[in-house]
Write a protein that holds these residues in place. Structure first.
Motif, mmCIF file in Angstrom:
data_model
loop_
_atom_site.group_PDB
_atom_site.id
_atom_site.type_symbol
_atom_site.label_atom_id
_atom_site.label_comp_id
_atom_site.label_asym_id
_atom_site.label_seq_id
_atom_site.Cartn_x
_atom_site.Cartn_y
_atom_site.Cartn_z
ATOM 1 N N ARG A 80 1.989 19.268 -7.642
ATOM 2 C CA ARG A 80 1.044 18.748 -6.663
ATOM 3 C C ARG A 80 0.924 17.227 -6.803
ATOM 4 N N ILE A 81 0.860 16.537 -5.668
ATOM 5 C CA ILE A 81 0.568 15.098 -5.664
ATOM 6 C C ILE A 81 -0.907 14.938 -5.321
ATOM 7 N N GLU A 82 -1.691 14.563 -6.307
ATOM 8 C CA GLU A 82 -3.138 14.433 -6.131
ATOM 9 C C GLU A 82 -3.539 13.032 -5.667
ATOM 10 N N ASP A 83 -2.814 12.035 -6.126
ATOM 11 C CA ASP A 83 -3.107 10.640 -5.795
ATOM 12 C C ASP A 83 -1.798 9.902 -5.580
ATOM 13 N N ILE A 84 -1.861 8.861 -4.762
ATOM 14 C CA ILE A 84 -0.736 7.940 -4.605
ATOM 15 C C ILE A 84 -1.268 6.529 -4.837
ATOM 16 N N LEU A 85 -0.630 5.795 -5.715
ATOM 17 C CA LEU A 85 -1.029 4.421 -6.007
ATOM 18 C C LEU A 85 0.110 3.495 -5.604
ATOM 19 N N VAL A 86 -0.157 2.649 -4.623
ATOM 20 C CA VAL A 86 0.830 1.687 -4.130
ATOM 21 C C VAL A 86 0.449 0.314 -4.676
ATOM 22 N N ALA A 87 1.421 -0.396 -5.201
ATOM 23 C CA ALA A 87 1.129 -1.700 -5.791
ATOM 24 C C ALA A 87 2.217 -2.693 -5.435
ATOM 25 N N ASP A 88 1.808 -3.936 -5.206
ATOM 26 C CA ASP A 88 2.760 -5.014 -4.988
ATOM 27 C C ASP A 88 3.083 -5.617 -6.345
ATOM 28 N N GLY A 365 8.003 1.593 11.092
ATOM 29 C CA GLY A 365 7.083 1.305 9.996
ATOM 30 C C GLY A 365 7.791 1.131 8.666
ATOM 31 N N THR A 366 8.717 2.029 8.345
ATOM 32 C CA THR A 366 9.428 1.918 7.068
ATOM 33 C C THR A 366 10.334 0.692 7.054
ATOM 34 N N ASP A 367 10.930 0.372 8.201
ATOM 35 C CA ASP A 367 11.781 -0.810 8.280
ATOM 36 C C ASP A 367 10.962 -2.076 8.024
ATOM 37 N N LEU A 368 9.790 -2.154 8.656
ATOM 38 C CA LEU A 368 8.932 -3.321 8.482
ATOM 39 C C LEU A 368 8.470 -3.453 7.037
ATOM 40 N N PHE A 369 8.022 -2.352 6.461
ATOM 41 C CA PHE A 369 7.528 -2.412 5.082
ATOM 42 C C PHE A 369 8.638 -2.813 4.122
ATOM 43 N N ASN A 370 9.830 -2.271 4.314
ATOM 44 C CA ASN A 370 10.916 -2.613 3.408
ATOM 45 C C ASN A 370 11.259 -4.094 3.496
ATOM 46 N N ARG A 371 11.300 -4.623 4.711
ATOM 47 C CA ARG A 371 11.622 -6.043 4.874
ATOM 48 C C ARG A 371 10.493 -6.944 4.359
ATOM 49 N N LEU A 372 9.264 -6.498 4.568
ATOM 50 C CA LEU A 372 8.112 -7.299 4.171
ATOM 51 C C LEU A 372 7.956 -7.368 2.659
ATOM 52 N N PHE A 373 8.279 -6.249 1.979
ATOM 53 C CA PHE A 373 7.993 -6.174 0.546
ATOM 54 C C PHE A 373 9.206 -6.393 -0.343
ATOM 55 N N SER A 374 10.434 -6.318 0.192
ATOM 56 C CA SER A 374 11.622 -6.457 -0.654
ATOM 57 C C SER A 374 12.001 -7.930 -0.809
ATOM 58 N N ARG A 381 3.993 -12.783 -0.522
ATOM 59 C CA ARG A 381 3.496 -11.835 -1.527
ATOM 60 C C ARG A 381 1.978 -11.867 -1.582
ATOM 61 N N LEU A 382 1.399 -13.058 -1.501
ATOM 62 C CA LEU A 382 -0.057 -13.178 -1.532
ATOM 63 C C LEU A 382 -0.681 -12.548 -0.292
ATOM 64 N N ALA A 383 -0.100 -12.819 0.888
ATOM 65 C CA ALA A 383 -0.649 -12.292 2.135
ATOM 66 C C ALA A 383 -0.592 -10.765 2.167
ATOM 67 N N ARG A 384 0.532 -10.194 1.744
ATOM 68 C CA ARG A 384 0.639 -8.733 1.790
ATOM 69 C C ARG A 384 -0.269 -8.091 0.735
ATOM 70 N N GLY A 385 -0.442 -8.767 -0.400
ATOM 71 C CA GLY A 385 -1.351 -8.241 -1.415
ATOM 72 C C GLY A 385 -2.785 -8.204 -0.931
ATOM 73 N N VAL A 386 -3.202 -9.265 -0.253
ATOM 74 C CA VAL A 386 -4.553 -9.304 0.301
ATOM 75 C C VAL A 386 -4.711 -8.206 1.360
ATOM 76 N N GLY A 387 -3.676 -8.032 2.188
ATOM 77 C CA GLY A 387 -3.735 -6.983 3.204
ATOM 78 C C GLY A 387 -3.898 -5.604 2.593
ATOM 79 N N MET A 388 -3.174 -5.321 1.520
ATOM 80 C CA MET A 388 -3.314 -4.029 0.839
ATOM 81 C C MET A 388 -4.730 -3.849 0.307
ATOM 82 N N SER A 389 -5.273 -4.904 -0.273
ATOM 83 C CA SER A 389 -6.624 -4.814 -0.836
ATOM 84 C C SER A 389 -7.665 -4.562 0.252
ATOM 85 N N VAL A 390 -7.475 -5.167 1.427
ATOM 86 C CA VAL A 390 -8.402 -4.957 2.541
ATOM 87 C C VAL A 390 -8.364 -3.505 2.990
#
Length: 424
Positions: A80-88, A365-374, A381-390
């Protein structure tokens, strides 16, 4: 002279992979006559060396497997996957990187399934166990005609349906050909249907590891400069890694000896679950995006990777194939009940419209995320980190993303609700 057919029925499913087997089971339950064709013997697909990957099954996907009768055999091999933690990135400290970095996004299944024994966010299972559960269920369905090993040569449109010509000379006749023959579908090429897409110049390294501390059903996704690094919980103190790197780097890592691979693994995994070590073989798969211009034509429906292939960062590849199977089975069952032509474009376009928007949205969505985070560009990196926190601070946004990943948005086919298609 009347032609003799090896099969004469409603649907021929071409491709006996995970999506094809699921579709065959769904069609059979819906009361349609089905043939399933694959180039390999089913026993080959059950060998551990055949496919080293593991799949994250959305909770709606597991509802469908339960409704089809395959969930019982699969459940003992799932986590079972109870939680997912995404981190930059990751936090740094001591001699090695530690746990998640400062910008995180936490998904807790209790926000959408609050009961103590409620549905998880998903289930992790090794692909070989999924294949075994599906194959065992298929063996209990005498109405499904299995042709494996059998190589398809070509298909042909004929009055009233489709002919699938096998290399050994046999011919299968059906109203619909359901093509589940992979991202480089020969059926789609013969049909002249174009596809759009590109390579990411990345490969996904797949390996299984053991770690000292329990994972407690938490899945981790780190976005690193080379690409996403996913730690997906398996039964016991084990995890499946989907480790994305530039293609050249990935090839070099896969060729490393045990000690060299361990150094690279430690540098990315960290020590937050104690010491970690590789178990079993490694694989590397090229990553790209492919989406067909059409999901159907006269007499043919394209399902699974034959319809689209996306980046694995959201873990949605097999889930999209399951949703295809649910939608196509329900579409054809309803058409048969009403006495409509199963293979007409009017019938099959209902399936296409049901599945295409979801596919395009997830692919984009997956294409955008891969390009944005890779990448490791500091302002980005700072902008996407702030977005995740929001997003992490907005419960409604977290719930939306969890339900989206769980496949519980839009007009759900009955099987994804856990309802059998043969139920009154």
């Amino acid at each position: 002279m009347t032609q003799s057919y090896a099969f004469d029925g409603d649907v021929t499913v071409l491709g006996g992979g995970l999506a094809g087997q699921t579709l065959a089971l769904a069609l059979d339950q819906a009361g349609l006559s089905v043939a399933l064709v694959d180039v390999l013997p089913f026993e080959t697909q059950l060998e551990p060396e055949f496919d080293g990957r593991a799949s994250a099954l959305a909770y709606t996907s597991f509802r469908m497997l339960d409704a089809l009768g395959a969930g019982t055999a699969l459940r003992p091999h799932t986590q079972r996957i109870e939680d997912i933690l995404v981190a930059d990135g990751r936090a740094h400290g001591g001699s090695r990187p530690g746990g998640p970095g400062p910008f995180t996004l936490h998904f807790d299944r209790r926000e959408i399934h609050p009961d103590a024994d409620g549905e998880p966010l998903g289930w992790m299972a090794e692909n070989r166990h999924i294949r075994q559960a599906l194959s065992l269920t298929l063996q209990d369905r005498p109405g499904i005609n299995l042709f494996a090993p059998a190589r398809a040569d070509r298909w042909e449109r004929v009055p009233g349906g489709m002919h699938l010509h096998l290399a050994d000379g046999r011919v299968l006749k059906s109203s619909v050909l359901a093509a589940c023959d992979g991202r480089f579908s020969r059926s789609r090429r013969q049909d002249g249907i174009r596809s759009a897409g590109w390579s990411y110049g990345q490969k996904g390294i797949v390996a299984t590891v053991e770690h000292e501390q329990p994972h407690n059903g938490v899945a981790y996704e780190y976005f690193l400069p080379g690409g996403p690094f996913a730690i997906l919980p398996l039964p016991g103190n084990r995890a499946s890694l989907v480790w994305t790197e530039k293609s050249g780097t990935a090839d070099a890592i896969v060729k490393l000896d045990v000690s060299g691979f361990q150094r690279e693994l430690d540098a990315r995994f960290g020590d937050f679950l104690g010491s970690v070590k590789e178990t079993g073989p490694r694989w590397a798969y090229p990553l790209g995006l492919t989406i067909a211009e059409q999901f159907c034509s006269d007499g043919i429906a394209y399902c699974g990777d034959a319809a689209r292939g996306i980046h694995p960062l959201a873990g949605q590849g097999f889930n999209l194939g399951i949703r295809d199977a649910a939608a196509l089975a329900e579409t054809l069952a309803e058409a048969k009940r009403l006495g409509l032509d199963l293979g007409s474009r009017v019938t099959l376009r209902r399936y296409e419209s049901w599945r295409k928007f979801d596919s395009l949205s997830l692919a984009a969505g997956t294409d955008l995320f891969n390009r944005l985070f890779s990448n490791d560009i500091t302002p980005l990196r700072l902008a996407r980190g702030v977005g995740m926190s929001v997003v992490d601070r907005i419960p409604a946004a977290r719930k939306f993303f969890m339900r989206q990943a769980g496949g519980e948005t839009g007009d759900l086919p009955r099987l994804l609700k856990g309802e059998r298609l043969d139920a009154a």
